[in-house]
Design an enzyme around this catalytic site. Structure first.
Site, short mmCIF file in Angstrom:
data_model
loop_
_atom_site.label_atom_id
_atom_site.label_comp_id
_atom_site.label_asym_id
_atom_site.label_seq_id
_atom_site.Cartn_x
_atom_site.Cartn_y
_atom_site.Cartn_z
N SER A 69 -11.80 24.82 -27.75
CA SER A 69 -12.00 23.57 -28.42
C SER A 69 -10.67 23.22 -29.14
O SER A 69 -10.29 24.37 -29.77
CB SER A 69 -13.30 23.67 -29.08
OG SER A 69 -13.07 22.86 -30.41
N SER A 111 0.92 -1.10 0.07
CA SER A 111 -0.11 0.11 -0.03
C SER A 111 0.84 1.31 -0.08
O SER A 111 0.41 2.46 0.12
CB SER A 111 -0.97 0.03 1.24
OG SER A 111 -0.12 -0.11 2.49
N THR A 171 -39.12 25.61 -11.46
CA THR A 171 -39.57 24.56 -10.79
C THR A 171 -39.63 23.79 -11.89
O THR A 171 -40.23 24.07 -13.21
CB THR A 171 -40.65 24.43 -10.05
OG1 THR A 171 -41.71 25.07 -10.78
CG2 THR A 171 -40.39 25.52 -8.68
N HIS A 172 -39.12 22.56 -12.22
CA HIS A 172 -39.36 21.55 -13.18
C HIS A 172 -38.52 22.00 -14.39
O HIS A 172 -38.85 21.81 -15.65
CB HIS A 172 -40.77 21.26 -13.52
CG HIS A 172 -41.55 20.81 -12.38
ND1 HIS A 172 -41.95 19.46 -11.98
CD2 HIS A 172 -42.49 21.65 -11.68
CE1 HIS A 172 -42.45 19.50 -11.04
NE2 HIS A 172 -42.90 20.85 -10.63
N LYS A 213 -8.09 3.57 1.83
CA LYS A 213 -7.31 4.76 1.61
C LYS A 213 -7.62 5.69 0.26
O LYS A 213 -7.76 6.41 0.32
CB LYS A 213 -5.88 4.49 1.95
CG LYS A 213 -5.70 4.14 3.41
CD LYS A 213 -4.18 3.97 3.82
CE LYS A 213 -4.28 2.98 4.90
NZ LYS A 213 -5.14 1.81 4.83
N GLU A 262 -18.65 21.44 -15.85
CA GLU A 262 -19.06 20.05 -16.25
C GLU A 262 -18.36 19.11 -15.45
O GLU A 262 -18.89 18.14 -15.07
CB GLU A 262 -18.59 20.03 -17.97
CG GLU A 262 -19.53 20.63 -18.77
CD GLU A 262 -18.90 20.69 -20.11
OE1 GLU A 262 -18.56 19.71 -20.80
OE2 GLU A 262 -18.99 21.76 -21.03
N LYS A 264 -15.34 28.21 -29.65
CA LYS A 264 -16.01 27.66 -28.41
C LYS A 264 -15.20 28.50 -27.18
O LYS A 264 -13.99 28.55 -27.25
CB LYS A 264 -15.71 26.28 -28.54
CG LYS A 264 -16.55 25.43 -29.49
CD LYS A 264 -18.00 25.68 -29.34
CE LYS A 264 -18.44 24.87 -27.98
NZ LYS A 264 -18.16 23.40 -28.08
N1 ARG Z 1 -1.22 -1.27 5.00
C1 ARG Z 1 -2.00 -1.65 5.95
C2 ARG Z 1 -3.60 -0.89 5.85
O1 ARG Z 1 -3.35 0.01 5.25
C3 ARG Z 1 -1.49 -1.45 7.37
C4 ARG Z 1 -2.03 -2.66 8.37
C5 ARG Z 1 -1.57 -3.79 8.14
N2 ARG Z 1 -1.71 -4.60 9.25
C6 ARG Z 1 -1.41 -6.11 9.07
N3 ARG Z 1 -1.75 -6.78 10.09
N4 ARG Z 1 -1.30 -6.58 7.98
O2 ARG Z 1 -4.40 -1.42 6.28
#
Ligand code: ARG
Length: 473
Positions: free
Chosen positions: A283, A25, A161-162, A331, A296, A289
């Site tokens: 454009s 990650s 409205t509408h 995340k 948008e 344009k």
């Molecule tokens: N990268 C993991 C997360 O974002 C961290 C926690 C990982 N924990 C584990 N027991 N492998 O959730």
């Protein structure tokens, strides 16, 4: 074995490359470096406080953490291949700097409480920033409302409205409507921040620790309002991420409605507004344009904001206690929604602050006599006619006016129940001035509303400023 993951002790062979690629990650959680270091510093102080490590050991780990902080702040931190996520990368580097003492950093802690702590710290700061940016857009609406006036000489446009002409409204009233809706967004964000202001640090992997850790102490060090009540809940709770994603999606939906409005307003057909060149696009093929791409995209991005919310809810659904790696999926949607909403708020604020309003076009659209039909019916009501009857009476005149292409005012003048006295109701601007309901769109309630909006903005600005959003260090 610097090229092995930190948990390699239990394993006899190195992890497969595909495992590392699939489970890492680091590529997206690097954003948490500041918060991870803050969490680690508090944890080290907690270890000293609980006399699990000595004061001098604590100092040497804290100093290594500070070095790591400086490395990140100056863009000099170097990752190695085995760094799975930001947490292991920082711990690995601390151990490199502080040697055996550094290896004590993770005492009594798991990445499970560590990541939840870092993410909550990140949310506190970033959501407070979104609240601030939302208020800045509210402020643009408020300023433009005041610019076009709340009084009897204020600029007005057709209210719809509408998407059909309904009654004329003050442009100030229209702009303020968006400010009020976005003030609710700010209110929601502050409540989300208050609710998520809980430290999970000390929950460990899931059950706490046999070491005498003091979760209240570290919560306080980190500036959290309180500590967790239940360690299983502490490491598995991502309600706050879902809530943040809802708040952001709701802002996105408000922005999409504003965006749609400006797309229409800037068409040749409406011609209600002209964008400043700095906030419009051209454009590649059509030289004439001038496109409202910000508007948008404000409309279009709402799709992914809703997707980010529903995606996380699907991830959380049916997840057993406590931490599961699925939670790592929290995340990317969160970071994406915060980033996109922040950009959209700023771009729209600039676009709306600088756009030219075509007041005569708005006025002439709103001056169509048909927008006064309700005033005619209410005039009859004021003279004793039941509203349903008045509605039908005026409706018949409208129908005749359209069918025979005769001006409504002519028919009103000739009408026995209405007559010449009622004709002035159809004069330009009269309909706007006649709206007197508190909170309604007329100069009389407008004055009160202008000050109510100012007061609400002041209150909300103070609330956002008082959020405990100091950057952790
Ligand atoms: N990268 C993991 C997360 O974002 C961290 C926690 C990982 N924990 C584990 N027991 N492998 O959730």
């Amino acid at each position: 074995m610097a090229d092995q993951p930190l948990w390699h002790g239990r394993f006899e062979v190195s992890p497969a490359e595909t495992l590392m690629k699939f489970t890492e990650s680091l590529s997206f959680d690097q954003k948490l470096w500041r918060d991870d270091i803050a969490g680690s510093k508090a944890h080290v102080k907690g270890l000293v406080h609980a006399q699990i490590i000595s004061k001098s050991e604590g100092e040497s780990i804290l100093s290594a953490l500070e070095t790591v902080y400086q490395e990140f702040a100056s863009n000099k931190f170097e990752f190695v291949q085995s760094d799975e996520d930001i947490h292991t990368a920082i711990e690995r580097r601390v151990t490199q700097i502080a040697g055996d003492t550094g290896a004590k950093l993770h005492t009594g802690r798991s990445r499970n409480d560590q990541v939840a702590t870092a993410l909550r710290l990140w949310c506190k700061r970033e959501l407070a920033n979104i609240a601030k940016l939302t208020l800045e857009l509210c402020d643009v609406f408020n300023k433009r409302a005041n610019e076009f006036g709340w009084g009897s000489d204020g600029v007005y446009l057709p209210g719809y409205t509408h998407m059909q002409h309904a009654q004329p409204v003050l442009l100030a009233h229209h702009f303020a409507a968006h400010a009020w809706s976005m003030l609710r967004d700010v209110d929601r964000l502050t409540q989300t921040i208050e609710r998520l202001d809980v430290s999970p640090l000390g929950a460990g992997a899931l059950a706490g620790s046999s070491l005498p850790l003091d979760a209240d102490f570290v919560a306080n060090e980190l500036g959290f309002a309180r500590r967790f009540n239940n360690s299983l809940d502490a490491v598995s709770d991502r309600d706050f991420v879902a809530e943040a994603l809802f708040d952001l999606a709701m802002i996105g939906i408000h922005l999409s409605r504003i965006g749609e409005e400006w797309v229409m307003w800037t068409t040749q057909e409406f011609g209600f507004a002209v964008l400043d060149d700095a906030y419009a696009t051209g454009s590649s093929m059509l030289p004439q344009k001038k496109n409202a791409d910000i508007a948008e995209l404000a409309r279009g991005k709402s799709g992914r904001l809703i997707g980010n919310l529903t995606g996380l809810l699907a991830t959380l659904k049916a997840m057993p206690l406590a931490y599961n790696r699925d939670l790592q999926e929290d995340k990317e949607p969160l970071f994406d929604s915060v980033n996109q909403v922040g950009l959209a708020l700023q771009a729209l604020a600039g676009m709306i602050a600088t756009a030219k309003i075509n007041a005569p076009a708005m006025k002439s659209a709103a001056d169509s006599e048909l927008l006064g039909a309700t005033d005619l019916a209410e005039w009859l009501v004021a003279r004793g006619m039941p509203f349903r009857e008045a509605h039908a009476h005026v409706g018949a005149l409208v129908s005749k006016s359209i069918r025979d292409s005769v001006k409504l005012s002519q028919l009103v003048a000739a009408d026995k129940k209405l007559g010449q006295d009622a004709v002035s109701l159809l004069n330009p601007g009269v309909g706007v001035a006649r709206r007197t309901t508190k909170g309604g769109s007329g100069p009389v309630p407008g004055v009160a509303q202008a000050s109510e909006l100012n007061a609400a903005l002041t209150v909300m600005n103070a609330r956002v400023a008082s959020l405990n959003n100091a950057r952790p260090n």
